[in-house]
Design a protein around this motif. Structure first.
Motif, PDB file in Angstrom:
ATOM      1  N   VAL A   1      31.759  38.213  37.870  1.00 33.70           N
ATOM      2  CA  VAL A   1      32.177  38.065  36.474  1.00 33.70           C
ATOM      3  C   VAL A   1      33.066  39.232  36.037  1.00 33.70           C
ATOM      4  CG1 VAL A   1      31.289  37.905  34.096  1.00 33.70           C
ATOM      5  CG2 VAL A   1      30.174  36.651  35.919  1.00 33.70           C
ATOM      6  N   ALA A   2      33.131  40.286  36.846  1.00 34.74           N
ATOM      7  CA  ALA A   2      34.040  41.388  36.533  1.00 34.74           C
ATOM      8  C   ALA A   2      35.489  40.938  36.519  1.00 34.74           C
ATOM      9  CB  ALA A   2      33.853  42.517  37.552  1.00 34.74           C
ATOM     10  N   LEU A   3      35.786  39.785  37.111  1.00 35.01           N
ATOM     11  CA  LEU A   3      37.141  39.245  37.075  1.00 35.01           C
ATOM     12  C   LEU A   3      37.484  38.582  35.748  1.00 35.01           C
ATOM     13  CD1 LEU A   3      37.833  37.584  40.542  1.00 35.01           C
ATOM     14  CD2 LEU A   3      39.067  39.450  39.469  1.00 35.01           C
ATOM     15  N   LEU A   4      36.502  38.390  34.881  1.00 29.91           N
ATOM     16  CA  LEU A   4      36.728  37.647  33.642  1.00 29.91           C
ATOM     17  C   LEU A   4      37.817  38.252  32.753  1.00 29.91           C
ATOM     18  CD1 LEU A   4      35.986  35.286  31.862  1.00 29.91           C
ATOM     19  CD2 LEU A   4      34.050  36.598  30.987  1.00 29.91           C
ATOM     20  N   PRO A   5      37.889  39.579  32.571  1.00 36.87           N
ATOM     21  CA  PRO A   5      38.981  40.115  31.752  1.00 36.87           C
ATOM     22  C   PRO A   5      40.355  39.772  32.291  1.00 36.87           C
ATOM     23  CG  PRO A   5      37.281  41.772  32.075  1.00 36.87           C
ATOM     24  CD  PRO A   5      36.951  40.637  32.993  1.00 36.87           C
ATOM     25  N   ALA A   6      40.533  39.851  33.611  1.00 35.79           N
ATOM     26  CA  ALA A   6      41.834  39.526  34.191  1.00 35.79           C
ATOM     27  C   ALA A   6      42.159  38.045  34.019  1.00 35.79           C
ATOM     28  CB  ALA A   6      41.853  39.903  35.674  1.00 35.79           C
ATOM     29  N   GLY A  23      46.004  40.242  41.544  1.00 32.63           N
ATOM     30  CA  GLY A  23      45.728  39.922  42.938  1.00 32.63           C
ATOM     31  C   GLY A  23      44.818  40.932  43.600  1.00 32.63           C
ATOM     32  N   GLY A  24      44.974  42.217  43.227  1.00 25.56           N
ATOM     33  CA  GLY A  24      44.094  43.233  43.792  1.00 25.56           C
ATOM     34  C   GLY A  24      42.646  43.038  43.386  1.00 25.56           C
ATOM     35  N   GLY A  25      42.415  42.672  42.130  1.00 23.64           N
ATOM     36  CA  GLY A  25      41.052  42.404  41.695  1.00 23.64           C
ATOM     37  C   GLY A  25      40.455  41.211  42.410  1.00 23.64           C
ATOM     38  N   LEU A  26      41.249  40.160  42.598  1.00 18.06           N
ATOM     39  CA  LEU A  26      40.759  38.984  43.312  1.00 18.06           C
ATOM     40  C   LEU A  26      40.424  39.321  44.759  1.00 18.06           C
ATOM     41  CD1 LEU A  26      40.189  35.965  43.385  1.00 18.06           C
ATOM     42  CD2 LEU A  26      42.611  35.582  43.886  1.00 18.06           C
ATOM     43  N   VAL A  27      41.275  40.118  45.408  1.00 16.87           N
ATOM     44  CA  VAL A  27      41.014  40.512  46.798  1.00 16.87           C
ATOM     45  C   VAL A  27      39.728  41.331  46.888  1.00 16.87           C
ATOM     46  CG1 VAL A  27      41.853  41.960  48.684  1.00 16.87           C
ATOM     47  CG2 VAL A  27      43.411  40.387  47.526  1.00 16.87           C
ATOM     48  N   VAL A  78      37.477  46.383  40.863  1.00 12.22           N
ATOM     49  CA  VAL A  78      37.908  45.305  39.973  1.00 12.22           C
ATOM     50  C   VAL A  78      38.260  45.850  38.598  1.00 12.22           C
ATOM     51  CG1 VAL A  78      37.147  43.230  38.776  1.00 12.22           C
ATOM     52  CG2 VAL A  78      36.667  43.510  41.195  1.00 12.22           C
ATOM     53  N   LEU A  79      37.452  46.760  38.083  1.00 12.31           N
ATOM     54  CA  LEU A  79      37.717  47.314  36.761  1.00 12.31           C
ATOM     55  C   LEU A  79      39.029  48.092  36.742  1.00 12.31           C
ATOM     56  CD1 LEU A  79      34.178  48.506  35.604  1.00 12.31           C
ATOM     57  CD2 LEU A  79      35.358  46.358  35.143  1.00 12.31           C
ATOM     58  N   VAL A  80      39.303  48.840  37.804  1.00 13.78           N
ATOM     59  CA  VAL A  80      40.569  49.563  37.884  1.00 13.78           C
ATOM     60  C   VAL A  80      41.742  48.588  37.878  1.00 13.78           C
ATOM     61  CG1 VAL A  80      41.994  51.027  39.361  1.00 13.78           C
ATOM     62  CG2 VAL A  80      39.596  51.583  39.017  1.00 13.78           C
ATOM     63  N   CYS A  81      41.621  47.510  38.643  1.00 13.66           N
ATOM     64  CA  CYS A  81      42.680  46.507  38.680  1.00 13.66           C
ATOM     65  C   CYS A  81      42.873  45.839  37.322  1.00 13.66           C
ATOM     66  CB  CYS A  81      42.369  45.452  39.741  1.00 13.66           C
ATOM     67  SG  CYS A  81      42.425  46.064  41.443  1.00 13.66           S
ATOM     68  N   ALA A 112      33.672  46.687  30.036  1.00 12.61           N
ATOM     69  CA  ALA A 112      32.331  47.269  30.017  1.00 12.61           C
ATOM     70  C   ALA A 112      31.238  46.254  30.322  1.00 12.61           C
ATOM     71  CB  ALA A 112      32.055  47.907  28.648  1.00 12.61           C
ATOM     72  N   GLN A 113      31.561  44.964  30.271  1.00 13.18           N
ATOM     73  CA  GLN A 113      30.516  43.945  30.413  1.00 13.18           C
ATOM     74  C   GLN A 113      29.845  43.960  31.781  1.00 13.18           C
ATOM     75  OE1 GLN A 113      31.507  40.137  28.756  1.00 13.18           O
ATOM     76  NE2 GLN A 113      30.083  39.032  30.081  1.00 13.18           N
ATOM     77  N   PRO A 114      30.570  44.031  32.913  1.00 13.57           N
ATOM     78  CA  PRO A 114      29.869  44.053  34.206  1.00 13.57           C
ATOM     79  C   PRO A 114      28.969  45.271  34.363  1.00 13.57           C
ATOM     80  CG  PRO A 114      32.194  43.528  34.503  1.00 13.57           C
ATOM     81  CD  PRO A 114      32.028  43.969  33.090  1.00 13.57           C
ATOM     82  N   VAL A 115      29.424  46.421  33.855  1.00 14.29           N
ATOM     83  CA  VAL A 115      28.603  47.632  33.953  1.00 14.29           C
ATOM     84  C   VAL A 115      27.321  47.471  33.151  1.00 14.29           C
ATOM     85  CG1 VAL A 115      28.546  50.117  33.566  1.00 14.29           C
ATOM     86  CG2 VAL A 115      30.664  49.028  34.316  1.00 14.29           C
ATOM     87  N   LEU A 116      27.428  46.916  31.942  1.00 14.26           N
ATOM     88  CA  LEU A 116      26.243  46.688  31.121  1.00 14.26           C
ATOM     89  C   LEU A 116      25.306  45.678  31.772  1.00 14.26           C
ATOM     90  CD1 LEU A 116      27.848  46.560  27.545  1.00 14.26           C
ATOM     91  CD2 LEU A 116      26.411  48.375  28.487  1.00 14.26           C
ATOM     92  N   THR A 117      25.879  44.629  32.371  1.00 12.09           N
ATOM     93  CA  THR A 117      25.044  43.630  33.032  1.00 12.09           C
ATOM     94  C   THR A 117      24.288  44.233  34.207  1.00 12.09           C
ATOM     95  OG1 THR A 117      26.570  41.856  32.389  1.00 12.09           O
ATOM     96  CG2 THR A 117      25.060  41.398  34.203  1.00 12.09           C
TER      97      THR A 117
END
Length: 317
Positions: A93-98, A121-125, A270-273, A242-247
């Motif tokens: 779910v960390a991909l949700l923002p992208a 693409g980097g986040g997806l990879v 993923v967050l960096v991407c 922040a959502q994945p970290v909180l989860t």
């Protein structure tokens, strides 16, 4: 930004609560039953506020919102969390923002730079690499990962479309009408699930179901869609970082789930991407090409300005 932060805080508990609920209740009942309960609250809110009906051209947009956030995300996360942990789901779910940013770009017709697509693409990879390393050993994990990816895509679509609607209707009316639009589907599925698997569960499972109904499916969207409408889908969407970290935090504290180094590493990448994606969405507006190449004319001298000025007609005596 404050409204968006409240929405993210509410949604960050959704995966742990879903994990608790589907441990005792049928996942189809959890996904669609919470939508039916939230629709009852939505109908009461619209009646008390005497909200006007949407215009004719807005109904199909409510259908898209309902497919994304009322049915799609709850269903696929419920199916996934019957076998996967909420900590594992947080990484995907960390991909949700992208994904939300991508649909915002498509919805607004913008043309992002190359950095945007490279970061996406980097986040997806990063996510796919994590899934290959940790989820392909057992087939059930791979199925759960596909469910989570489908949930992310549909949720991003529902977020972007709902954010556009909320500019005219506000966050509360947007989610309320979407919940009512979905009733012809959510009510029959809930009844069939309840008959097929009678909903007998202990108090913690019903407490989690109540949270999903009142907060995740109803009140959280009041703040979230209002924030997207007021601050912009791309800008406010950054708060989802922040959502994945909180989860992960809720999963460790409430469910005693183990958050491994691989999950933390993948989430960090993923967050960096996603940060790069969001930064690349609003580049400085370049000057038009013809304006940039036009030679700069020097300022005229006072004598040149006087000679260039048109002569005044003499007044008749």
């Amino acid at each position: 930004m404050t409204l968006g932060a409240l929405g993210v805080l509410a949604f960050s508990m959704s995966l742990p609560a879903t994990r608790v609920a589907v441990g005792h209740l049928d996942p189809w009942f959890v996904a669609f039953g919470r939508a039916v309960g939230a629709a009852a609250l939505a109908g009461g809110y619209l009646w008390l506020t005497r909200a006007a009906r949407p215009v004719r051209g807005q109904w199909w947009r409510f259908v898209i919102v309902a497919i994304g956030v009322v049915a799609g995300f709850p269903l696929f996360t419920s199916l996934a969390l019957t076998s996967a942990t909420s900590a594992h789901g947080a990484v995907v779910v960390a991909l949700l923002p992208a994904v939300t940013a991508v649909f915002a770009v498509l919805r607004a017709g913008e043309r992002p730079p190359v950095l945007f697509w490279l970061a996406s693409g980097g986040g997806l990879v990063a996510v796919l690499t994590f899934l290959v390393v940790s989820g392909t050993v057992r087939g059930s994990a791979t199925t759960a990962d596909l469910y989570l990816l489908a949930a992310v895509v549909l949720c991003g679509l529902g977020y972007a479309e709902g954010g556009v609607l909320a500019r005219d209707l506000g966050g509360a009316r947007t989610i309320c009408w979407a919940l009512l639009v979905a009733l012809p589907v959510t009510v029959p599925v809930t009844l069939v699930a309840a008959v097929t698997h009678p909903p007998y569960a202990p108090a913690p499972a019903w407490g989690a179901f109540g949270y999903l109904t009142v907060v995740s499916m109803f009140l959280g969207f009041f703040a979230w869609y209002a924030g997207l409408a007021r601050g912009g889908i791309a800008r406010v969407g950054q708060i989802q970082l922040a959502q994945p970290v909180l989860t992960l935090l809720w999963s460790a504290l409430l469910l005693s789930e183990t958050v491994g180094a691989g999950a933390l590493g993948a989430a960090t990448v993923v967050l960096v991407c996603v940060v790069l994606t969001q930064r690349a969405r609003n580049p400085a507006t370049p000057r038009p090409a013809e304006e940039a190449t036009r030679p700069v004319q020097p300022e005229p001298t006072p004598r040149q300005a006087k000679e260039a000025a048109p002569a005044r007609p003499s007044s008749a005596s």
